[in-house]
Design an enzyme around this catalytic site. Structure first.
Site, PDB file in Angstrom:
ATOM      1  N   SER A 318       3.612   1.552   4.295  1.00 15.95           N
ATOM      2  CA  SER A 318       3.428   1.251   2.879  1.00 15.95           C
ATOM      3  C   SER A 318       3.191   2.532   2.102  1.00 15.95           C
ATOM      4  O   SER A 318       2.575   3.473   2.611  1.00 15.95           O
ATOM      5  CB  SER A 318       2.236   0.325   2.686  1.00 15.95           C
ATOM      6  N   ASP A 319       3.682   2.572   0.863  1.00 18.97           N
ATOM      7  CA  ASP A 319       3.278   3.656  -0.012  1.00 18.97           C
ATOM      8  C   ASP A 319       1.818   3.421  -0.414  1.00 18.97           C
ATOM      9  O   ASP A 319       1.287   2.317  -0.278  1.00 18.97           O
ATOM     10  CB  ASP A 319       4.184   3.701  -1.251  1.00 18.97           C
ATOM     11  N   SER A 320       1.176   4.453  -0.913  1.00 16.84           N
ATOM     12  CA  SER A 320      -0.254   4.378  -1.222  1.00 16.84           C
ATOM     13  C   SER A 320      -0.572   3.211  -2.155  1.00 16.84           C
ATOM     14  O   SER A 320       0.084   3.037  -3.188  1.00 16.84           O
ATOM     15  CB  SER A 320      -0.713   5.678  -1.874  1.00 16.84           C
TER      16      SER A 320
END
Length: 799
Positions: A318-320
């Protein structure tokens, strides 16, 4: 003190290291998962059968490295009490001395061999001190060079896109992959495949282009370059991330206004092609939604499309804050725990976020114990992570085998030459009235260099690329080049922005006394100069993540500086440092020469000097359209018929109008040269083809000028009649070719069925019968040659 490889291999209390295999679970026998001769899927199944719930859930989260959230540079006794005592999926940016983060500075990042030994020491802890010894995947950023202390620095991705050079991009990827493995990293977060359609967006600088075909072609090369060196490539940012409403960045990265057909033909096209043709091992899921569905919590995006349709079999990070946003921003989950459940069910494998891994692992464990997430689902998610680790060879050779060689493999002289060439080929000549460029240094003995970017160097480095490399400013590069040949004087002239920026984009700010004096000082020196080189544009304070803009003119009072210099009557060469297209209308009309430098790497000054004085002939082409006004946005390529039309009778059946500015300032694919080129002898065959047939295209290009130079021959395709509205034309081929004066070369292209396909009324990819037009040019608007071919109905006998 870090251990050597021989100490790691032979100095253990428990003899887990055997000839050809490692006893990771320390049971004294070779299990299936430890046997290199067994099929990967069998090894995964065997390892999963031995894992506890705690060990499985530890393979679903990222531990951010030293200076981010990990407090220790090296393993400590306390690690046995931390959640990663049962393993971890990956450790990101470990001991890399990350740019702009003083907390991340470490003595273990350099020399390179010291870092390789340090990674071995950390990996050794996980192999020997956890029950099953599952190795860590060490991840790192790498979109314009590996994000590591003194690694080889490459220009920004938008510059890489302007090279239009597949071979060079593959070499760049190979550097990133080789340096990663030599330093101990096994997974690189690159390339970015976002389609940058809004010039205001802050992260345009990190994208290759606005066109999906160009992105797919260059992204494929970068991916193969990285993975051919034994590292995993993780594609970013999947999906529809790059067109937030109004181009707004930061927390507003959501609500892309994209129709379903455009989703697939434009924004998913690069991901589909790179996944199917280059087989990356990683994908990063974005934190925006599409049509009300957050991508990171979407079974459709993460499983139906990514795995079932595209065939992806790596793992998704996942991106942040992508997981948190399901509850905190999108509000499709009532709380964070429900967000964890949704992303795991959707197909997310690893949560990557700037906090400790416990915050994801513990809720996930609770969900499994409660029966809200099945063990079968968890096994599938963990199995994907283990598959990548097996494919990377971490269960066969968990350590950097020759740490000392890192000093010979990272940032070599050959690497530096490739980086220099990337910078050179990214230079785009936008205007050259009356052949002012290249400058004849024997004619111009007094040269004034001015502008706020002449001495600035911050744009050459970003937190997503290498740190601590020596940088040559443009002023320094020009001085070095002109040494003993001409006198270089310097006056800054103005700052990049004014005190009231960005409000000054809507309410012009009065010049302060100090600003008036700055400009006047430059004008005084200009009167004694033979030529003026004005270095203007944007710094990394106006471009990058969370830095979208409301206007696209030169910020601050830079235009006033240029106008004052122009008023002296001396020739002004504008060098533009920019991370996105800018609306430089006055500059284009009145200044005789404009060179786009973009955001080059640390060799910026050397490359700009070579180009301005003619040692290098610029051949780069724009990978994004330059609008004349932000009021024209969206204005880009490709586009639907009539969507960018003018106001004449030809364009408007209801009559003419004179209410808006028309056309692009510079179109997609545009770029000048110090020489000229001619296209001829376009051949397209066969003239008739079935839907599954290939079409061969050839064209001759000749350098008709007096200098060696590069031309990018561009092939555009137009579907004459179709069952649904398609783009006016699409890019379907390009080749950068270097030719001596008078030299000719025949270039060959192959159009495959995928190049002709569209999404029909039922949203199925198909090649429809009908006429197609092949167009050859050196920009999307400068088409020189055209020829047609026909796709015939099934069963029709070809002539």
């Amino acid at each position: 003190m870090a251990l050597t490889t021989s100490q790691i291999l032979f100095g253990q209390q428990k003899n887990i290291y055997h000839k050809g295999w490692v006893d990771f679970n320390k049971n004294g026998k070779m299990d299936v998962f430890e046997d290199p001769s067994k099929a990967v899927e069998l090894r995964i199944k065997d390892l999963l059968s031995q894992m506890t719930l705690d060990e499985k859930t530890c393979q679903t989260a990222t531990l951010y490295g030293y200076g981010r959230f990990l407090k220790d540079e090296m393993p400590t006794a306390e690690w046995k009490t931390k959640i990663w005592k049962d393993g971890i999926a990956n450790i990101d940016e470990e001991l890399n001395s990350l740019a702009y983060n003083k907390k991340a500075v470490t003595t273990y990042s350099y020399p390179f061999s010291k870092h390789a030994n340090a990674i071995n020491t950390i990996q050794k802890w996980f192999v020997e001190e956890t029950r099953l010894g599952i190795p860590v995947d060490f991840t790192n950023e790498g979109i314009h060079g590996l994000c590591h202390d003194r690694a080889t620095p490459l220009p920004a991705p938008i510059n890489i896109g302007c090279t239009w050079n597949r071979e060079l991009v593959y070499k760049a990827g190979s550097i990133v992959g080789r340096e990663a493995r030599a330093l101990g990293y096994t997974n690189v977060y690159a390339p970015i495949l976002d389609v940058a359609r809004d010039q205001r967006w802050g992260r345009v600088v990190e994208c290759y282009a606005e066109d999906p075909f160009l992105i797919a072609e260059l992204g494929k090369q970068m991916t193969m370059g990285i993975q051919d060196q034994g590292a995993a490539a993780t594609l970013k940012h999947y999906a529809v991330y790059s067109v937030p409403k109004g181009g707004r960045d930061g927390n507003a990265r959501t609500d892309p206004h994209v129709a379903p057909r455009e989703l697939h033909q434009m924004f998913l096209y690069p991901f589909r092609r790179v996944i199917q043709e280059a087989h990356p091992m990683g994908v990063m899921s974005s934190y925006n939604d599409w049509d009300g569905e957050p991508v990171s919590g979407s079974y459709y995006f993460l499983t139906e499309l990514l795995r079932k349709q595209y065939g992806f079999n790596g793992y998704v990070v996942s991106d942040s804050e992508a997981v948190e946003f399901l509850s905190s921003k999108h509000h499709v989950a009532g709380d964070y725990k429900e967000a964890v459940r949704q992303v795991i069910e959707a197909g997310l494998n690893v949560r990557t976020q700037f906090n400790m891994p416990d915050t994801f692992i513990m809720p996930l464990r609770a969900l499994v114990k409660e029966g809200a997430v099945s063990m079968k689902t968890l096994d599938e998610r963990v199995g994907d992570v283990l598959r990548v680790k097996f494919k990377l060879g971490l269960f066969d050779r968990p350590y950097v085998e020759d740490p000392g060689s890192a000093d010979r493999k990272v940032h070599t002289k050959a690497d530096e030459e490739i980086a220099l060439q990337l910078n050179r080929e990214s230079m785009v000549l936008l205007k050259n009235d009356k052949g002012l460029l290249p400058l004849d240094i024997s004619r111009y003995k007094n040269i004034l260099v001015t502008g706020p970017l002449a001495e600035e160097v911050n744009y050459t480095t970003s937190r997503y690329g290498p740190s601590n490399n020596p940088v040559t400013s443009i002023l320094e590069g020009l001085k070095t080049y002109a040494k003993d040949k001409a006198i270089i004087s310097y006056e800054k002239g103005c700052e990049v922005i004014d005190a009231k920026w960005p409000e000054s984009e809507i309410i012009p700010a009065e010049l302060t006394k100090a600003e008036q004096e700055q400009i006047q000082a430059a004008v005084v020196k200009a009167r004694n100069a033979d030529v003026i080189i004005a270095v203007v544009g944007e710094s990394d304070q106006q471009v990058g993540e969370s830095k979208s803009r409301t206007g696209l003119n030169l910020p601050g009072h830079q235009l006033l500086l240029l106008q004052a210099l122009y008023a002296t009557g001396k020739p002004v060469v504008m060098v533009m440092v920019n991370g996105r297209p800018l609306t430089i209308n006055w500059e284009n009309r009145y200044l005789p020469a404009i060179l786009q430098a973009g955001f080059p790497g640390p060799s910026a000054g050397k490359i700009v000097a070579e180009t301005l004085f003619g040692d290098y002939n610029p051949g780069g082409k724009l990978s994004m359209t330059f609008p004349k006004s932000i009021g024209q946005i969206e204005l880009n390529f490709p586009f639907k018929p009539g969507s960018q039309a003018g106001q004449s009778k030809k364009d408007d059946p209801n009559g003419t109008g004179k209410t808006r500015v028309l056309g692009a300032l510079y179109p997609f694919g545009y770029g000048l040269s110090y020489t000229t080129f001619e296209f001829s002898n376009l051949q397209v065959g066969p003239q008739q083809v079935h839907a599954q047939g290939d079409v061969q295209v050839s064209v001759e290009v000749k350098n008709t000028g007096q200098r060696k130079g590069d031309e990018v021959v561009q092939l555009y395709l137009k579907d004459e009649v179709s069952s649904v509205t398609t783009y006016e034309s699409v890019l379907r081929g390009f080749e950068r070719v270097s030719l001596e004066p008078g030299e000719s070369k025949t270039l060959k292209f192959i159009l495959h069925p995928d190049d002709l396909a569209l999404l029909d009324k039922n949203m199925n990819w198909t090649v429809e019968p009908g006429r197609f037009q092949v167009m050859i040019g050196n920009s999307s608007e400068d088409i020189r040659l055209k020829k047609e071919f026909t796709v015939v109905e099934p069963g029709v006998i070809l002539k």
